[in-house]
Scaffold this motif. Structure first.
Motif, PDB file in Angstrom:
ATOM      1  N   PRO A 108      74.850  37.253  59.271  1.00 29.42           N
ATOM      2  CA  PRO A 108      73.542  37.523  58.658  1.00 29.42           C
ATOM      3  C   PRO A 108      72.418  37.418  59.683  1.00 29.42           C
ATOM      4  CG  PRO A 108      74.837  36.033  57.291  1.00 29.42           C
ATOM      5  CD  PRO A 108      75.586  36.177  58.584  1.00 29.42           C
ATOM      6  N   PRO A 109      71.349  38.190  59.496  1.00 25.78           N
ATOM      7  CA  PRO A 109      70.246  38.193  60.470  1.00 25.78           C
ATOM      8  C   PRO A 109      69.625  36.821  60.703  1.00 25.78           C
ATOM      9  CG  PRO A 109      70.036  40.034  58.949  1.00 25.78           C
ATOM     10  CD  PRO A 109      71.136  39.171  58.415  1.00 25.78           C
ATOM     11  N   ASP A 110      69.664  35.959  59.689  1.00 28.64           N
ATOM     12  CA  ASP A 110      69.030  34.647  59.832  1.00 28.64           C
ATOM     13  C   ASP A 110      69.993  33.587  60.366  1.00 28.64           C
ATOM     14  OD1 ASP A 110      70.651  34.576  57.624  1.00 28.64           O
ATOM     15  OD2 ASP A 110      69.205  33.551  56.318  1.00 28.64           O
ATOM     16  N   THR A 111      71.165  34.013  60.850  1.00 27.86           N
ATOM     17  CA  THR A 111      72.125  33.062  61.411  1.00 27.86           C
ATOM     18  C   THR A 111      71.558  32.459  62.690  1.00 27.86           C
ATOM     19  OG1 THR A 111      73.979  34.347  60.543  1.00 27.86           O
ATOM     20  CG2 THR A 111      74.472  32.761  62.287  1.00 27.86           C
ATOM     21  N   PRO A 112      71.581  31.135  62.828  1.00 27.65           N
ATOM     22  CA  PRO A 112      71.039  30.521  64.050  1.00 27.65           C
ATOM     23  C   PRO A 112      71.880  30.872  65.272  1.00 27.65           C
ATOM     24  CG  PRO A 112      72.168  28.883  62.706  1.00 27.65           C
ATOM     25  CD  PRO A 112      72.090  30.131  61.872  1.00 27.65           C
TER      26      PRO A 112
END
Length: 220
Positions: free
Chosen positions: A120-124
Motif C-alpha cells: 500500500p502507498p502508506d506503507t512505511p
C-alpha cells in the motif's frame, strides 16, 4: 556490485538454524540432475535459498530497498543481466562473483519490484522482518502459480533452451519494461510491468535449473 541496497545475489549457508554469510563457491547450487526433482521441486528449492539470502540481507541492512523506485529496480536487474551476457559473449570473467549469483540477484530484485508494486502507498519504509517475509512469500507463491500454469501449456519447452537464450529473453523483457516506464507505465495491448517482472523471475529460475544440471554457457 552493492547497488546501494545490498547485494541480493551472494550465496549463504545455513548452520545450526542460523543464517550465515559464506564464501562464494564456484557453483552455488548443486548439480540438480542428480536429484529426483520436478520443476516445482526445483522452484521451491531455489526460492527457499533466495528467500534465506534475502532475509539475511534484511537482518543486515533493514529494508533499504524500499527507497528504490521501480525504474531503479529495473536498472539493477539490467546491470545483472548485462553482466551475465557480457561473460557469456566474451568467455572472460574478471570478478569472482559466479554467474549463478547474478541470476539469484535477478530473482530477488524482481521480487523487490513486485513487493513495491503491491505494498500500500502508506506503507512505511522500515518494515519488520516478519512483514518482509510475508510480502516475499506472497509474491513468490504467485510466481509459482504462474510458472506451473505456463509450464503446463508450453510443455517445459524451456528445458530445450540454452542459458544464453534465457539471458536474452530477460534483457528483452527489461527493454519492454523500460519502454513502459518511459510511457508512464501505460500499456495499450501488451502486459504491464508486473507480468514482465514475473516472467524475468521465472526465466532466472529456469537458468539456474539448467546451470545446475550442468549446461555450459555458450559463446555466441
Amino acid at each position: 556490485m552493492d547497488n546501494g541496497a545490498g547485494s541480493y545475489g551472494r550465496s549463504i549457508s545455513i548452520r545450526q538454524g542460523e543464517l550465515a554469510a559464506s564464501k562464494v563457491p564456484r557453483r552455488p547450487f548443486p548439480l540438480l540432475s542428480s536429484l529426483p526433482l520436478t520443476t516445482p521441486d526445483h522452484y521451491d528449492l531455489l526460492l527457499a535459498r533466495c528467500r534465506a539470502l534475502f532475509l539475511a540481507k534484511t537482518h543486515d541492512y533493514g529494508t533499504a530497498w524500499r527507497i528504490l523506485r521501480l525504474p531503479s529496480v529495473t536498472d539493477q536487474i539490467f546491470i545483472k543481466a548485462n553482466r551475465i551476457r557480457t561473460i557469456q559473449e566474451t568467455g572472460v570473467q574478471l570478478v569472482a562473483d559466479d554467474v549463478s549469483e547474478e541470476f539469484v540477484a535477478i530473482i530477488n530484485y524482481c521480487l523487490i519490484a513486485l513487493m513495491q508494486l503491491h505494498l500500500p502507498p502508506d506503507t512505511p519504509l522500515d518494515l519488520t522482518p516478519e512483514a518482509v517475509a510475508t510480502a516475499y512469500d506472497h509474491e513468490a507463491a504467485e510466481n509459482r502459480r504462474l510458472l506451473l500454469a505456463k509450464n503446463h501449456d508450453y510443455g517445459e519447452a524451456w528445458r530445450q533452451m540454452r542459458v544464453a537464450s534465457i539471458t536474452d529473453l530477460i534483457l528483452m523483457k527489461l527493454h519492454r519494461v523500460k519502454q513502459l516506464e518511459d510511457n508512464g507505465g501505460v500499456a495499450t495491448v501488451s502486459e504491464g510491468v508486473e507480468g514482465s517482472y514475473r516472467d524475468m523471475l521465472n526465466y532466472a529460475v529456469f537458468a539456474l535449473i539448467l546451470r545446475g544440471e550442468g549446461r555450459e554457457e555458450e559463446k555466441k
